[in-house]
Design an enzyme around this catalytic site. Structure first.
Site, short mmCIF file in Angstrom:
data_model
loop_
_atom_site.label_atom_id
_atom_site.label_comp_id
_atom_site.label_asym_id
_atom_site.label_seq_id
_atom_site.Cartn_x
_atom_site.Cartn_y
_atom_site.Cartn_z
N LEU A 102 7.15 9.37 -6.54
CA LEU A 102 5.77 9.29 -6.08
C LEU A 102 5.62 10.39 -5.04
O LEU A 102 6.48 10.54 -4.16
CB LEU A 102 5.46 7.93 -5.45
N ASP A 103 4.54 11.19 -5.11
CA ASP A 103 4.40 12.27 -4.14
C ASP A 103 4.10 11.71 -2.75
O ASP A 103 3.85 10.52 -2.57
CB ASP A 103 3.36 13.30 -4.59
N ARG A 104 4.14 12.58 -1.78
CA ARG A 104 4.07 12.17 -0.37
C ARG A 104 2.86 11.31 -0.05
O ARG A 104 2.95 10.32 0.69
CB ARG A 104 4.07 13.43 0.52
N THR A 117 0.99 9.55 -2.20
CA THR A 117 0.77 8.44 -3.13
C THR A 117 1.52 7.21 -2.64
O THR A 117 2.68 7.28 -2.24
CB THR A 117 1.25 8.81 -4.54
#
Length: 285
Positions: free
Chosen positions: A152-154, A156
């Site tokens: 999961l990106d930063r 999200t």
């Protein structure tokens, strides 16, 4: 006269009684038939069906992946019961002692941890820039070394699974298994119905097809709140999908992952999976 006849007959009879005087060829004697008994080899432990393949044993010990283990085995980094083993199919028995680069290793107990990831944490084991990582949030969850499944990106938030079960992790991240992922996306403005329709089915993102399983407005929320279900695991794919039709995602939350939900799991907290949840993941096709 009689004596001569008797003498002549005697000489003829004498000739007949001598085997060497026969004109027929001597009968060759057949050599006795030899029989060969195949010596049964003592089966090696590596062929014992009850054992575990050496590369899997190493992977289960948390040293590396199975593929990497094959390389280490081939290059002579592994000993079983004090003997160097380079055989790929070797099977380890329960009472065997396995050493990797001289250090004794044993398979770890499988762990499955579900985190409700908050914002501003990156999905990585460590960061040389000093940013906060998800590993800080689950530091006390397991004594075994566990890894995040996917990313999961930063910015999200939402569900992120951690495990040391390499087989399950590979299964959950492989596209062919179509693992369900449901997101709640908050957009920078109302999503027009015509644009919503463009997102039904298949779209082309960066030259590659992405199939959107379902997309709709969130019930009881403004038209900028969208639920979107996909099975693609590409980096930042949900954000790119909405950018494709001219919108920006201000907030993104993963609310379902492989049928796991955030129920009773506050933001920033983690829990262990139940035995039933683990079983359901393992039998997932």
């Amino acid at each position: 006269m009689n004596s001569n006849k008797n003498s002549s007959r005697g000489r003829q009879e004498g000739k007949k009684s001598t085997p060497l005087s026969r004109k027929s060829k001597p009968v060759a004697r057949k050599a006795p038939k030899k029989t060969f008994t195949k010596i049964k080899e003592t089966p090696k432990a590596s062929n014992d069906a009850s054992g575990i393949r050496l590369n899997k044993y190493i992977a289960n010990s948390g040293v590396c992946s199975r593929r990497e283990a094959d390389t280490y085995i081939e290059h002579g980094s592994v000993e079983v019961n004090g003997k160097l083993v380079t055989e790929m199919g070797y099977k380890v028995q329960p009472d065997d002692i396995v050493r990797f680069d001289g250090t004794s290793i044993t398979p770890e107990q499988k762990r499955y941890i579900l985190l409700n990831k908050p914002k501003n944490y990156i999905t990585t084991m460590d960061d040389d820039r000093g940013r906060k990582t998800v590993m800080e949030l689950i530091a006390n969850a397991s004594k075994e070394r566990i890894y995040p499944v996917g990313r999961l990106d930063r910015n999200t938030t939402g569900l992120l699974l951690f495990t040391n079960d390499g087989d399950l992790a590979k299964k959950l991240t492989h596209p062919k298994h179509n693992v369900r992922k449901l997101y709640h996306a908050s957009l920078d403005r109302k999503l027009e119905l015509k644009d919503l329709e463009k997102l039904r089915g298949e779209v082309i993102i960066e030259g590659r097809k992405v199939f959107i399983d379902a997309v709709s407005y969130v019930d009881g929320q403004p038209k900028s709140e969208i639920g979107i279900e996909i099975h693609s695991g590409r980096n930042r794919i949900v954000r790119k999908i909405f950018e494709h039709v001219g919108y920006k995602v201000s907030k993104l939350d993963r609310v379902v992952f492989a049928e796991l939900t955030k129920k009773n799991l506050p933001r920033g907290r983690w829990r262990e999976l139940t035995n039933l949840e683990v079983t359901n993941l393992q039998i997932m096709k």
